[in-house]
Design an enzyme around this catalytic site. Structure first.
Site, PDB file in Angstrom:
ATOM      1  N   PHE A 149       0.815  -1.219   0.000  1.00  0.00           N
ATOM      2  CA  PHE A 149       0.000   0.000   0.000  1.00  0.00           C
ATOM      3  C   PHE A 149       0.845   1.264   0.000  1.00  0.00           C
ATOM      4  CE2 PHE A 149       0.975   0.002   4.507  1.00  0.00           C
ATOM      5  CZ  PHE A 149       1.064   1.356   4.789  1.00  0.00           C
ATOM      6  N   LYS A 173      -1.189  -7.116  -9.237  1.00  0.00           N
ATOM      7  CA  LYS A 173      -2.157  -7.271  -8.141  1.00  0.00           C
ATOM      8  C   LYS A 173      -1.757  -6.230  -7.097  1.00  0.00           C
ATOM      9  CE  LYS A 173      -2.915  -8.496  -4.451  1.00  0.00           C
ATOM     10  NZ  LYS A 173      -3.291  -7.486  -3.410  1.00  0.00           N
ATOM     11  N   ARG A 177      -5.710  -1.676  -0.429  1.00  0.00           N
ATOM     12  CA  ARG A 177      -5.959  -0.453   0.348  1.00  0.00           C
ATOM     13  C   ARG A 177      -6.040   0.785  -0.548  1.00  0.00           C
ATOM     14  NH1 ARG A 177      -6.254  -3.526   4.089  1.00  0.00           N
ATOM     15  NH2 ARG A 177      -4.534  -4.569   5.124  1.00  0.00           N
ATOM     16  N   CYS A 281       9.515   1.875   3.642  1.00  0.00           N
ATOM     17  CA  CYS A 281      10.454   0.793   3.951  1.00  0.00           C
ATOM     18  C   CYS A 281      11.860   1.349   4.140  1.00  0.00           C
ATOM     19  CB  CYS A 281      10.447  -0.255   2.866  1.00  0.00           C
ATOM     20  SG  CYS A 281      11.102   0.370   1.333  1.00  0.00           S
ATOM     21  N   GLU A 384       9.105  -4.065  13.189  1.00  0.00           N
ATOM     22  CA  GLU A 384       8.869  -2.934  12.281  1.00  0.00           C
ATOM     23  C   GLU A 384       7.544  -2.285  12.684  1.00  0.00           C
ATOM     24  OE1 GLU A 384       7.759  -3.828   8.190  1.00  0.00           O
ATOM     25  OE2 GLU A 384       8.955  -2.130   7.511  1.00  0.00           O
TER      26      GLU A 384
HETATM   27  P1  NAD Z   1       1.558  -6.576   3.125  1.00  0.00           P
HETATM   28  O1  NAD Z   1       2.560  -7.645   3.195  1.00  0.00           O
HETATM   29  O2  NAD Z   1       0.441  -6.580   4.101  1.00  0.00           O
HETATM   30  O3  NAD Z   1       0.846  -6.583   1.681  1.00  0.00           O
HETATM   31  C1  NAD Z   1       1.592  -6.587   0.488  1.00  0.00           C
HETATM   32  C2  NAD Z   1       0.799  -7.297  -0.591  1.00  0.00           C
HETATM   33  O4  NAD Z   1       0.577  -8.648  -0.196  1.00  0.00           O
HETATM   34  C3  NAD Z   1      -0.568  -6.695  -0.857  1.00  0.00           C
HETATM   35  O5  NAD Z   1      -0.810  -6.674  -2.243  1.00  0.00           O
HETATM   36  C4  NAD Z   1      -1.515  -7.642  -0.134  1.00  0.00           C
HETATM   37  O6  NAD Z   1      -2.780  -7.728  -0.766  1.00  0.00           O
HETATM   38  C5  NAD Z   1      -0.801  -8.971  -0.209  1.00  0.00           C
HETATM   39  N1  NAD Z   1      -1.093  -9.834   0.928  1.00  0.00           N
HETATM   40  C6  NAD Z   1      -1.398  -9.441   2.197  1.00  0.00           C
HETATM   41  N2  NAD Z   1      -1.602 -10.519   2.986  1.00  0.00           N
HETATM   42  C7  NAD Z   1      -1.412 -11.602   2.211  1.00  0.00           C
HETATM   43  C8  NAD Z   1      -1.476 -13.015   2.457  1.00  0.00           C
HETATM   44  N3  NAD Z   1      -1.768 -13.508   3.659  1.00  0.00           N
HETATM   45  N4  NAD Z   1      -1.208 -13.849   1.436  1.00  0.00           N
HETATM   46  C9  NAD Z   1      -0.918 -13.368   0.220  1.00  0.00           C
HETATM   47  N5  NAD Z   1      -0.847 -12.050  -0.073  1.00  0.00           N
HETATM   48  C10 NAD Z   1      -1.094 -11.172   0.903  1.00  0.00           C
HETATM   49  O7  NAD Z   1       2.347  -5.183   3.160  1.00  0.00           O
HETATM   50  P2  NAD Z   1       1.763  -3.710   3.229  1.00  0.00           P
HETATM   51  O8  NAD Z   1       1.202  -3.474   4.581  1.00  0.00           O
HETATM   52  O9  NAD Z   1       0.910  -3.425   2.059  1.00  0.00           O
HETATM   53  O10 NAD Z   1       3.110  -2.856   3.037  1.00  0.00           O
HETATM   54  C11 NAD Z   1       3.963  -2.534   4.091  1.00  0.00           C
HETATM   55  C12 NAD Z   1       5.150  -3.463   4.163  1.00  0.00           C
HETATM   56  O11 NAD Z   1       5.858  -3.458   2.926  1.00  0.00           O
HETATM   57  C13 NAD Z   1       6.176  -3.051   5.204  1.00  0.00           C
HETATM   58  O12 NAD Z   1       6.642  -4.195   5.852  1.00  0.00           O
HETATM   59  C14 NAD Z   1       7.290  -2.410   4.381  1.00  0.00           C
HETATM   60  O13 NAD Z   1       8.556  -2.429   4.978  1.00  0.00           O
HETATM   61  C15 NAD Z   1       7.247  -3.253   3.169  1.00  0.00           C
HETATM   62  N6  NAD Z   1       7.860  -2.594   2.034  1.00  0.00           N
HETATM   63  C16 NAD Z   1       9.087  -3.037   1.633  1.00  0.00           C
HETATM   64  C17 NAD Z   1       9.715  -2.422   0.583  1.00  0.00           C
HETATM   65  C18 NAD Z   1      11.054  -2.901   0.117  1.00  0.00           C
HETATM   66  O14 NAD Z   1      11.462  -2.528  -0.975  1.00  0.00           O
HETATM   67  N7  NAD Z   1      11.751  -3.714   0.872  1.00  0.00           N
HETATM   68  C19 NAD Z   1       9.106  -1.353  -0.066  1.00  0.00           C
HETATM   69  C20 NAD Z   1       7.851  -0.928   0.372  1.00  0.00           C
HETATM   70  C21 NAD Z   1       7.233  -1.572   1.425  1.00  0.00           C
END
Ligand code: NAD
Length: 499
Positions: A149, A173, A177, A281, A384
């Site tokens: 998101f 995909k 949010r 992140c 985090e």
């Molecule tokens: P999230 O893991 O909740 O969701 C990411 C994606 O996974 C979304 O598209 C979501 O629909 C999907 N998803 C969620 N739960 C799932 C499940 N149980 N099974 C399969 N798919 C699922 O992450 P978020 O809250 O959207 O984003 C924040 C996180 O992303 C933080 O941990 C942040 O550090 C990380 N992030 C990392 C980077 C990087 O480059 N390392 C960059 C941006 C964000």
């Protein structure tokens, strides 16, 4: 109620699964739209369309593919304000920050315009008598990406721009949010001349993700999000024979040496710790001053700066520093972790609890928090938090500070603030983290370098964007050719050098 769609085969398509998620306005706490959550049949439909469209796109020469991206850049610039507004409305970040989100994606699109150069193979003339050897990079076919998101414009573009520049079809995909900007990007790409079916957006949750993971036609998966989901997607995707790269969570440390310019360090920490409500992140969430005297000076500089921060909705004007967090659940989780910090003995120097904004009482605003005297055993250090909470852990020496960052399970980004080149050089050389800032708090590499962490912040071996993306989205094929004779001499039975 605004019902959002998928974007399949060049058209907005209503969801048919019967399942929806609410898309909130985090500033008001109101539902502003509902987004369809695809089932496996809807995903399969998109994959079949992508598979049918991709060969012609792959056969389109790379220069023509790049021209579509050139036009796309123009359209992104034309619609920048519209995109930023839609992004802020669903994410909550300020308008300049939302424009930055689009801009950092746009820069990767610009890089991908170099596809004709980047896709050039290698050639060895006369590798043996009458023998030439060459390698080429070919697209994978149908590729997919699952995005978080917190950067709903930038991260999708980091994935789909190189994927389609290389001649793949891509299924996105996005996060459920804030799905509107990804849909707008797909429309713009079609306006730029991308054939139908090459970029499709299929909205959804775990069910759609699992449909991607187990679909036999999908060749690769890019994921950015939290570490537990990254681990799940990497493990499952690899077991299904797919090429997978997953980028996970972070806990980025900034080390402040006694010789640092303390005003510069404090300004940097405030921007990197609280910008975008800490939902980056690459946010700095741990400050590590070296020595108590440094720590005292730093805290003294930080407190007034943090107390001055203006928290508000994106509509609140240019002086708003950061907006609400993304959901009520995220707010509750941040508040829970803050409480653990207090209970476990850290000193809450700036207390943002109970923050409320007149007229926005139902919004997910969280006041800024600053902890001092935290220790590595505490939850606020290990977890985090992804909110406006900066945790200070005091180190007594440079080696102790270095070890702290090195022992943490995450390794996305880190920074050192110092005037001493020797310390900075040693830090950059020894630290086991992917992206390092020297007097730069958020060292996000530019489009033509690559982005990626180490340790539990990444699963897979190639980074995002830059030259790595062109490797990730292509396969190498190497051809050994012999003209015009030699075969008539009979078969070769021994594996031998080409002499
Ligand atoms: P999230 O893991 O909740 O969701 C990411 C994606 O996974 C979304 O598209 C979501 O629909 C999907 N998803 C969620 N739960 C799932 C499940 N149980 N099974 C399969 N798919 C699922 O992450 P978020 O809250 O959207 O984003 C924040 C996180 O992303 C933080 O941990 C942040 O550090 C990380 N992030 C990392 C980077 C990087 O480059 N390392 C960059 C941006 C964000």
């Amino acid at each position: 109620m605004n019902e959002l769609t998928h974007y399949i085969n060049g058209a907005h398509v209503k969801g048919t699964s019967g399942r929806f998620a609410d898309v909130m306005n985090p500033a008001t706490g109101e539902v502003q739209a509902k987004v369809p959550l695809a089932d496996s049949a809807e995903m399969d439909h998109a994959v079949q369309i992508a598979a049918a469209a991709q060969p012609a796109w792959a056969a389109t020469n790379p220069q023509r593919r790049a021209r579509v991206l050139m036009k796309f850049v123009d359209l992104l610039n034309r619609d920048m304000d519209k995109l930023a507004e839609a992004l802020s409305r669903e994410h909550g970040k300020t308008l300049p920050d939302a424009a930055g989100d689009v801009q950092r994606g746009l820069e990767v699109v610009e890089y991908c315009i170099g596809a004709p150069q980047l896709l050039k193979g290698e050639f060895t003339d006369a590798a043996g008598p009458g023998i030439d050897m060459y390698s080429m990079r070919q697209p994978l076919g149908v590729t997919a990406g699952i995005t978080p998101f917190n950067f709903p414009a930038m991260i999708p573009m980091w994935m789909f721009a190189p994927a389609i520049a290389c001649g793949n079809a891509f299924i996105l995909k996005p996060s459920e949010r804030d799905p509107s900007v990804p849909l707008m990007l797909a429309e713009l790409l079609e306006e730029a001349g991308l054939p139908k079916g090459i970029l499709q957006v299929v909205n959804g949750d775990k069910e759609a993700v699992d449909a991607i993971l187990y679909h036999p036609v999908i060749q690769s998966i890019g994921f950015v999000g939290s570490t537990p989901i990254a681990e799940y997607i990497y493990g499952t995707g690899c077991s299904q024979g797919k090429r997978v790269q997953c980028f996970g969570g972070a806990k980025n440390h900034m080390i402040i040496m006694p010789d640092a310019d303390m005003d510069q360090a404090a300004d940097a920490l405030v921007g990197a710790g609280y910008g975008a409500a800490g939902e980056r992140c690459m946010a700095i969430s741990v400050a590590v001053p070296v020595g108590d005297e440094t720590a005292d000076r730093l805290i003294e500089k930080l407190v007034p700066r943090i107390e001055k921060l203006k928290v508000g909705p994106y509509t609140g004007g240019n002086d708003v520093d950061y907006g609400p967090v993304v959901t009520a659940a995220a707010k509750a989780n941040i508040e829970r972790l803050v409480q653990t910090g207090i209970d476990q003995g850290a000193k809450l120097v700036v207390d943002g609890r109970g923050f409320s904004l007149q007229g926005y009482e139902n919004g997910y605003f969280v006041g800024p928090h600053l902890f001092d005297h935290a220790t590595p055993e505490m939850d606020i250090y290990k977890t985090e938090i992804f909110g406006p909470v900066l945790t200070t852990v005091r180190a007594q020496s440079y080696e102790e500070a270095l070890k702290l960052a090195m022992d943490h399970e995450y390794g996305n980004g880190t920074a050192i603030f110092t005037r001493d080149g020797d310390s900075a050089r040693d830090f950059a050389s020894r630290i086991n983290v992917g992206m390092i800032g020297i007097n730069v708090p958020i060292p996000v590499p530019l489009a033509y370098h690559t982005f990626g962490g180490w340790k539990k912040s990444v699963f897979g071996d190639l980074n995002q964007h830059g030259p790595d993306a062109f490797k990730f989205y292509t396969r190498t094929k190497t051809v050994t050719s012999r003209w015009p004779s030699g075969l008539k001499d009979g078969g070769e039975f021994h594996f031998k050098p080409m002499d």
